[in-house]
Design a protein around this motif. Sequence first.
Motif, mmCIF file in Angstrom:
data_model
loop_
_atom_site.group_PDB
_atom_site.id
_atom_site.type_symbol
_atom_site.label_atom_id
_atom_site.label_comp_id
_atom_site.label_asym_id
_atom_site.label_seq_id
_atom_site.Cartn_x
_atom_site.Cartn_y
_atom_site.Cartn_z
ATOM 1 N N UNK A 86 -21.719 26.977 93.871
ATOM 2 C CA UNK A 86 -22.631 26.104 93.147
ATOM 3 C C UNK A 86 -21.877 24.949 92.481
ATOM 4 N N UNK A 87 -22.507 23.794 92.511
ATOM 5 C CA UNK A 87 -21.878 22.615 91.900
ATOM 6 C C UNK A 87 -21.675 22.831 90.408
ATOM 7 N N UNK A 88 -22.558 23.630 89.798
ATOM 8 C CA UNK A 88 -22.468 23.817 88.345
ATOM 9 C C UNK A 88 -21.273 24.676 87.976
ATOM 10 N N UNK A 89 -20.926 25.620 88.832
ATOM 11 C CA UNK A 89 -19.700 26.380 88.606
ATOM 12 C C UNK A 89 -18.505 25.427 88.610
ATOM 13 N N UNK A 90 -18.467 24.545 89.620
ATOM 14 C CA UNK A 90 -17.359 23.602 89.739
ATOM 15 C C UNK A 90 -17.302 22.677 88.527
ATOM 16 N N UNK A 91 -18.487 22.208 88.097
ATOM 17 C CA UNK A 91 -18.517 21.298 86.958
ATOM 18 C C UNK A 91 -18.011 21.998 85.700
ATOM 19 N N UNK A 92 -18.534 23.201 85.480
ATOM 20 C CA UNK A 92 -18.105 23.979 84.316
ATOM 21 C C UNK A 92 -16.588 24.191 84.348
ATOM 22 N N UNK A 93 -16.072 24.567 85.514
ATOM 23 C CA UNK A 93 -14.636 24.777 85.639
ATOM 24 C C UNK A 93 -13.846 23.510 85.338
ATOM 25 N N UNK A 94 -14.365 22.376 85.838
ATOM 26 C CA UNK A 94 -13.688 21.112 85.582
ATOM 27 C C UNK A 94 -13.650 20.816 84.084
ATOM 28 N N UNK A 95 -14.781 21.076 83.413
ATOM 29 C CA UNK A 95 -14.823 20.847 81.962
ATOM 30 C C UNK A 95 -13.865 21.785 81.244
ATOM 31 N N UNK A 96 -13.862 23.035 81.636
ATOM 32 C CA UNK A 96 -12.961 23.997 80.987
ATOM 33 C C UNK A 96 -11.518 23.551 81.189
ATOM 34 N N UNK A 97 -11.204 23.191 82.436
ATOM 35 C CA UNK A 97 -9.837 22.771 82.739
ATOM 36 C C UNK A 97 -9.429 21.560 81.895
ATOM 37 N N UNK A 98 -10.262 20.496 81.927
ATOM 38 C CA UNK A 98 -9.912 19.266 81.206
ATOM 39 C C UNK A 98 -9.908 19.505 79.700
ATOM 40 N N UNK A 99 -10.890 20.284 79.232
ATOM 41 C CA UNK A 99 -10.992 20.535 77.792
ATOM 42 C C UNK A 99 -9.790 21.294 77.268
ATOM 43 N N UNK A 100 -9.440 22.397 77.928
ATOM 44 C CA UNK A 100 -8.295 23.182 77.483
ATOM 45 C C UNK A 100 -7.025 22.346 77.552
ATOM 46 N N UNK A 101 -6.899 21.601 78.635
ATOM 47 C CA UNK A 101 -5.732 20.738 78.789
ATOM 48 C C UNK A 101 -5.633 19.771 77.612
ATOM 49 N N UNK A 102 -6.764 19.125 77.274
ATOM 50 C CA UNK A 102 -6.761 18.148 76.193
ATOM 51 C C UNK A 102 -6.344 18.796 74.874
ATOM 52 N N UNK A 103 -6.945 19.942 74.564
ATOM 53 C CA UNK A 103 -6.640 20.592 73.286
ATOM 54 C C UNK A 103 -5.160 20.953 73.205
ATOM 55 N N UNK A 104 -4.678 21.624 74.250
ATOM 56 C CA UNK A 104 -3.267 22.033 74.257
ATOM 57 C C UNK A 104 -2.343 20.821 74.158
#
Lengths: 298, 373
Positions: A86-104
């Motif tokens: 599902x595209x929404x899984x991919x989108x969520x994963x992209x947000x998690x990836x970018x978000x965690x990256x940004x915070x760290x």
Amino acid sequence: MGATSYRAETKRVLTPVSKRKKRIPYIIAYGVLGVTTLPVILMYLWLLLRSFFEQMKYGFIPVHFTLENWQFLWSSVEHGGSSLPSIWTATWNSFVFSGTLTILEVIIGVMAGYALARIEFPGRQALMKTTLLLHAFPSIALLIAVYYILNFMGLFDSLFGVVLVKTALQIPMTAWIVKGFFDDVPWDVEWAGLIDGCSRLKVWFTIVLPLIKPGIAAVSIFSFLSGWSEFLLLYTFILSDGNVTLSSYLQRLISDPNLVNYGLLSAVSLFYMLPVLLFFIFTQKSLMQVSVGGGKRV
Amino acid sequence: MKIELKNICKSFNKKTNTIDNLSLTIEDGEFVALLGPSGCGKSTTMLMIAGIYKPDSGEIYFEDQLVNDLEPKDRNIGMVFQSYALYPHMTVLDNIAFPLKQQKVPKEERIKRAKQVAEMVQLEHLLDRKPSELSGGQQQRVALARAIVKKPKVLLLDEPMSNLDARLKIEMREEISRIQKELGITTILVTHDQEEAMTMADRIAVMKEGKIIQYSTPMELYKYPKDYFVAQFIGTPPMNFLKGKLSNRRLHLQNMTIELDREFLNFHGGEADVNVGIRPHDLKLGNSGDILFKGTVNMVEPIGHSQIVNVKICNEQVRFFVEPNTKMEYGREIEISADISAIHLFDAVTGRNLKNVHESQRQVKEYSFHSQE
């Protein structure tokens, strides 16, 4: 009296000529820029049109409006015989990836930047020189070594593992940018905080950090965008469908050159771009305003 | 609070000492100025008192308590920086209340006290502004208010007025002096402006290359400079110097020979090159004094209540004052004179003042200073 009338006359004759002359450099500059950017603009336009029409006649005339290409938003997509996640899984994963990256990246980068800017420790100069070198190091050259490390740590095929790798590669540049902002904070302001009753850590948190807010904003935006557009590391180290991100999702759509559905591809590409555009529109103000300092400069 | 520095040394590189074995005592409630050219270590000394820098050796005492290793936040000091160092992201009120916030004073009391201090420095109408929306003078007042709001034991002023224009400087000078007297707070002022130090301080420590050259009251510095450096640093316009030669008790100056009293000199035999110093105020037009010079007028600067005249005597130049309505023409030959008692003699090599300072004179001086207070 005579002098003034003379001046007025010459002015009247001179203005149109000089105005046109003044404009010439601008016309040339905009002309050159316009011609060179035209292909880019046209491609984006093509992308937009292609996603909403069934086909492009002769490659560029849109025929028959349709929303079929955007179906991926609400139903699963079959492509090349297999169904995509599902595209929404991919989108969520992209947000998690970018978000965690940004915070760290921001937390570590801001602390490292302060240390580089303000604290004297052995090897500081050498460290500053090598950080830039590290940034210039191509991540592709590290792929195999990183694979072994991730595998050893049991982080292969996990988003968090890739976040760690990406953070490590990004930190040098972030720390370097943040260091520049810390350098601009006068020592006096920090000393004033110490004298007014703060500990060194509290001064850092309550006085120095608010002063480099624009720097933190800039770094966060950069790292979010670079996380959002990250492809190589994710493509290499993520296998399972559950962990797929948008960039890998796009890659699957074009993996077989004979089976590319351009309508679908354009629609997903636009969908992928959308958050970036929105993000940029909302944050560009804080990218622009850069002012630090506690009153008159000495 | 009494502050005592004992044999302080501080160095930023291993070769030279920025502060070289410095000792200084500041009495409770006293206003002391550290005066010297830039790079003489006066700011470093102040930052050591503040606790920002640690001395390499020596001790700092606050009221007999050793504070070498005490953090700045625990020293109960207030400081005004040359750049003001306001917190740009806070309003004026928050800036002033910040030290109280760190002491965990309850919010209501904090605001009340901050407003009181703001009133004291006439800032009550600007409390909601950000520092960037204030003029230089207003920023300076905020910095002062922030420094005194927690009622510190010591107030440190690091060239607080060097960014103000001349008129505002005089105003702030008076205001700071007034507040200092009102609060009775021990205050240290770092400055390179001798006029500022002279007008505000009870005592001045003149510094040069990390050492204190002379530490006394402004008038004593002016009248009895111990050293050539102090003499040329204190006073506007600066003291005039002429090259001379001393042999025993005879002073050869220009083409004159002056016989000096035994008591006048603190100099024992032999010959020495000397710099003869005369304050511009001690030189008079005409020949009424003991020592007579002939020279040509080089430059005239009218300053309203008088004129500063620059006179060329042989190859040397001196400045002195004349009445504003006296007509001075460029290039004119004039005679000026001074009394022997008004001249200072400095050894050209060591810089030491060779004039004998009478103990009696000193005592009268100190007495009159204290009675003024």
